[in-house]
Write a protein that holds these residues in place. Structure first.
Motif, PDB file in Angstrom:
ATOM      1  N   ILE A  87      38.912  41.856  45.772  1.00 32.24           N
ATOM      2  CA  ILE A  87      38.005  40.578  45.469  1.00 32.24           C
ATOM      3  C   ILE A  87      38.003  39.670  46.430  1.00 32.24           C
ATOM      4  O   ILE A  87      39.235  39.378  47.081  1.00 32.24           O
ATOM      5  CB  ILE A  87      38.540  40.102  44.156  1.00 32.24           C
ATOM      6  N   THR A  88      37.036  39.403  46.975  1.00 32.67           N
ATOM      7  CA  THR A  88      36.776  37.990  48.000  1.00 32.67           C
ATOM      8  C   THR A  88      36.317  36.982  47.300  1.00 32.67           C
ATOM      9  O   THR A  88      35.276  36.834  46.664  1.00 32.67           O
ATOM     10  CB  THR A  88      36.091  38.660  49.211  1.00 32.67           C
ATOM     11  N   THR A  89      36.695  35.687  47.313  1.00 36.61           N
ATOM     12  CA  THR A  89      36.370  34.522  46.374  1.00 36.61           C
ATOM     13  C   THR A  89      35.639  33.750  47.804  1.00 36.61           C
ATOM     14  O   THR A  89      35.675  33.862  48.780  1.00 36.61           O
ATOM     15  CB  THR A  89      37.627  33.866  46.051  1.00 36.61           C
ATOM     16  N   LYS A  90      34.953  32.528  47.074  1.00 39.87           N
ATOM     17  CA  LYS A  90      34.148  31.844  47.904  1.00 39.87           C
ATOM     18  C   LYS A  90      35.053  30.996  49.154  1.00 39.87           C
ATOM     19  O   LYS A  90      34.448  30.682  49.984  1.00 39.87           O
ATOM     20  CB  LYS A  90      33.369  30.855  47.071  1.00 39.87           C
ATOM     21  N   LYS A  96      39.649  33.853  50.372  1.00 39.25           N
ATOM     22  CA  LYS A  96      40.925  34.330  50.155  1.00 39.25           C
ATOM     23  C   LYS A  96      40.248  35.842  49.246  1.00 39.25           C
ATOM     24  O   LYS A  96      39.514  36.196  48.872  1.00 39.25           O
ATOM     25  CB  LYS A  96      41.508  33.741  49.033  1.00 39.25           C
ATOM     26  N   THR A  97      41.284  36.931  49.517  1.00 38.03           N
ATOM     27  CA  THR A  97      41.062  38.374  49.193  1.00 38.03           C
ATOM     28  C   THR A  97      42.329  38.593  48.264  1.00 38.03           C
ATOM     29  O   THR A  97      43.566  38.293  48.591  1.00 38.03           O
ATOM     30  CB  THR A  97      41.004  39.099  50.295  1.00 38.03           C
ATOM     31  N   PHE A  98      41.855  39.380  47.240  1.00 39.49           N
ATOM     32  CA  PHE A  98      43.162  39.876  46.141  1.00 39.49           C
ATOM     33  C   PHE A  98      42.763  41.402  45.872  1.00 39.49           C
ATOM     34  O   PHE A  98      41.500  41.670  45.824  1.00 39.49           O
ATOM     35  CB  PHE A  98      43.017  39.073  44.783  1.00 39.49           C
ATOM     36  N   GLU A  99      43.904  41.931  45.793  1.00 38.04           N
ATOM     37  CA  GLU A  99      43.722  43.470  45.332  1.00 38.04           C
ATOM     38  C   GLU A  99      44.513  43.558  44.137  1.00 38.04           C
ATOM     39  O   GLU A  99      45.534  43.259  43.807  1.00 38.04           O
ATOM     40  CB  GLU A  99      44.452  44.365  46.395  1.00 38.04           C
ATOM     41  N   GLY A 100      43.619  44.650  43.172  1.00 37.64           N
ATOM     42  CA  GLY A 100      44.215  44.880  41.764  1.00 37.64           C
ATOM     43  C   GLY A 100      43.780  45.668  41.279  1.00 37.64           C
ATOM     44  O   GLY A 100      42.633  46.465  41.711  1.00 37.64           O
ATOM     45  N   ILE A 101      44.109  45.995  39.809  1.00 37.16           N
ATOM     46  CA  ILE A 101      43.602  46.990  38.986  1.00 37.16           C
ATOM     47  C   ILE A 101      42.576  46.359  37.992  1.00 37.16           C
ATOM     48  O   ILE A 101      43.093  45.376  37.425  1.00 37.16           O
ATOM     49  CB  ILE A 101      44.392  47.757  38.343  1.00 37.16           C
ATOM     50  N   PRO A 145      36.859  33.208  37.709  1.00 33.48           N
ATOM     51  CA  PRO A 145      35.540  32.782  37.035  1.00 33.48           C
ATOM     52  C   PRO A 145      34.649  33.600  38.064  1.00 33.48           C
ATOM     53  O   PRO A 145      34.722  33.745  39.200  1.00 33.48           O
ATOM     54  CB  PRO A 145      35.300  31.194  37.377  1.00 33.48           C
ATOM     55  N   ILE A 146      33.565  34.407  37.118  1.00 34.64           N
ATOM     56  CA  ILE A 146      32.722  35.098  38.221  1.00 34.64           C
ATOM     57  C   ILE A 146      32.012  34.424  39.140  1.00 34.64           C
ATOM     58  O   ILE A 146      31.886  34.976  40.187  1.00 34.64           O
ATOM     59  CB  ILE A 146      31.865  35.976  37.399  1.00 34.64           C
ATOM     60  N   HIS A 147      31.580  33.106  38.983  1.00 29.73           N
ATOM     61  CA  HIS A 147      30.797  32.430  39.822  1.00 29.73           C
ATOM     62  C   HIS A 147      31.769  32.022  41.211  1.00 29.73           C
ATOM     63  O   HIS A 147      31.183  31.600  42.307  1.00 29.73           O
ATOM     64  CB  HIS A 147      30.301  30.970  39.386  1.00 29.73           C
ATOM     65  N   THR A 148      33.088  32.156  41.170  1.00 35.92           N
ATOM     66  CA  THR A 148      33.622  32.087  42.445  1.00 35.92           C
ATOM     67  C   THR A 148      33.960  33.277  43.409  1.00 35.92           C
ATOM     68  O   THR A 148      34.491  33.338  44.346  1.00 35.92           O
ATOM     69  CB  THR A 148      34.995  31.763  42.275  1.00 35.92           C
ATOM     70  N   ILE A 149      33.467  34.543  42.906  1.00 33.66           N
ATOM     71  CA  ILE A 149      33.495  35.699  43.669  1.00 33.66           C
ATOM     72  C   ILE A 149      32.396  35.895  44.299  1.00 33.66           C
ATOM     73  O   ILE A 149      31.374  35.938  43.974  1.00 33.66           O
ATOM     74  CB  ILE A 149      33.738  36.943  42.567  1.00 33.66           C
ATOM     75  N   VAL A 150      32.769  36.331  45.492  1.00 30.62           N
ATOM     76  CA  VAL A 150      31.630  36.499  46.624  1.00 30.62           C
ATOM     77  C   VAL A 150      31.310  38.124  46.854  1.00 30.62           C
ATOM     78  O   VAL A 150      30.117  38.596  46.777  1.00 30.62           O
ATOM     79  CB  VAL A 150      32.039  36.009  47.850  1.00 30.62           C
ATOM     80  N   ASN A 151      32.508  38.812  46.873  1.00 28.56           N
ATOM     81  CA  ASN A 151      32.446  40.349  46.908  1.00 28.56           C
ATOM     82  C   ASN A 151      33.481  40.998  46.200  1.00 28.56           C
ATOM     83  O   ASN A 151      34.781  40.501  46.079  1.00 28.56           O
ATOM     84  CB  ASN A 151      32.297  40.598  48.492  1.00 28.56           C
ATOM     85  N   ILE A 152      33.103  42.189  45.524  1.00 30.20           N
ATOM     86  CA  ILE A 152      34.069  42.874  44.796  1.00 30.20           C
ATOM     87  C   ILE A 152      33.991  44.466  45.476  1.00 30.20           C
ATOM     88  O   ILE A 152      32.684  44.858  45.443  1.00 30.20           O
ATOM     89  CB  ILE A 152      33.897  43.053  43.540  1.00 30.20           C
ATOM     90  N   VAL A 153      34.895  44.954  45.874  1.00 27.83           N
ATOM     91  CA  VAL A 153      34.748  46.448  46.483  1.00 27.83           C
ATOM     92  C   VAL A 153      35.702  47.296  45.910  1.00 27.83           C
ATOM     93  O   VAL A 153      36.850  46.963  45.474  1.00 27.83           O
ATOM     94  CB  VAL A 153      35.207  46.501  48.225  1.00 27.83           C
ATOM     95  N   LYS A 154      35.108  48.400  45.287  1.00 25.30           N
ATOM     96  CA  LYS A 154      36.094  49.386  44.789  1.00 25.30           C
ATOM     97  C   LYS A 154      36.658  50.081  45.790  1.00 25.30           C
ATOM     98  O   LYS A 154      36.270  50.857  46.691  1.00 25.30           O
ATOM     99  CB  LYS A 154      35.093  50.568  43.899  1.00 25.30           C
TER     100      LYS A 154
END
Length: 56
Positions: free
Chosen positions: A13-16, A19-24, A46-55
């Protein structure tokens, strides 16, 4: 992308603020997305703070 995720998918997950976070991925509920990070820590975004999600 969020709608295509299933519980248990590994995500990055990349936030606005860049910052990037990895998890399940756990669940999406009420405008928030929850993941489990290393050491079993639950992170909720919060979904509005997320820029990108990569599986991954």
């Amino acid at each position: 992308m969020i709608s295509k995720l299933k519980s248990g998918n590994e995500v990055k997950i990349t936030t606005k603020d860049g910052k990037t976070f990895e998890g399940i991925f756990m669940k999406k509920h009420g405008g928030h997305l929850s993941t489990i990070a290393g050491l079993g820590i639950i992170l909720t975004f919060p979904i509005h703070t997320i820029v990108n999600i990569v599986k991954i």
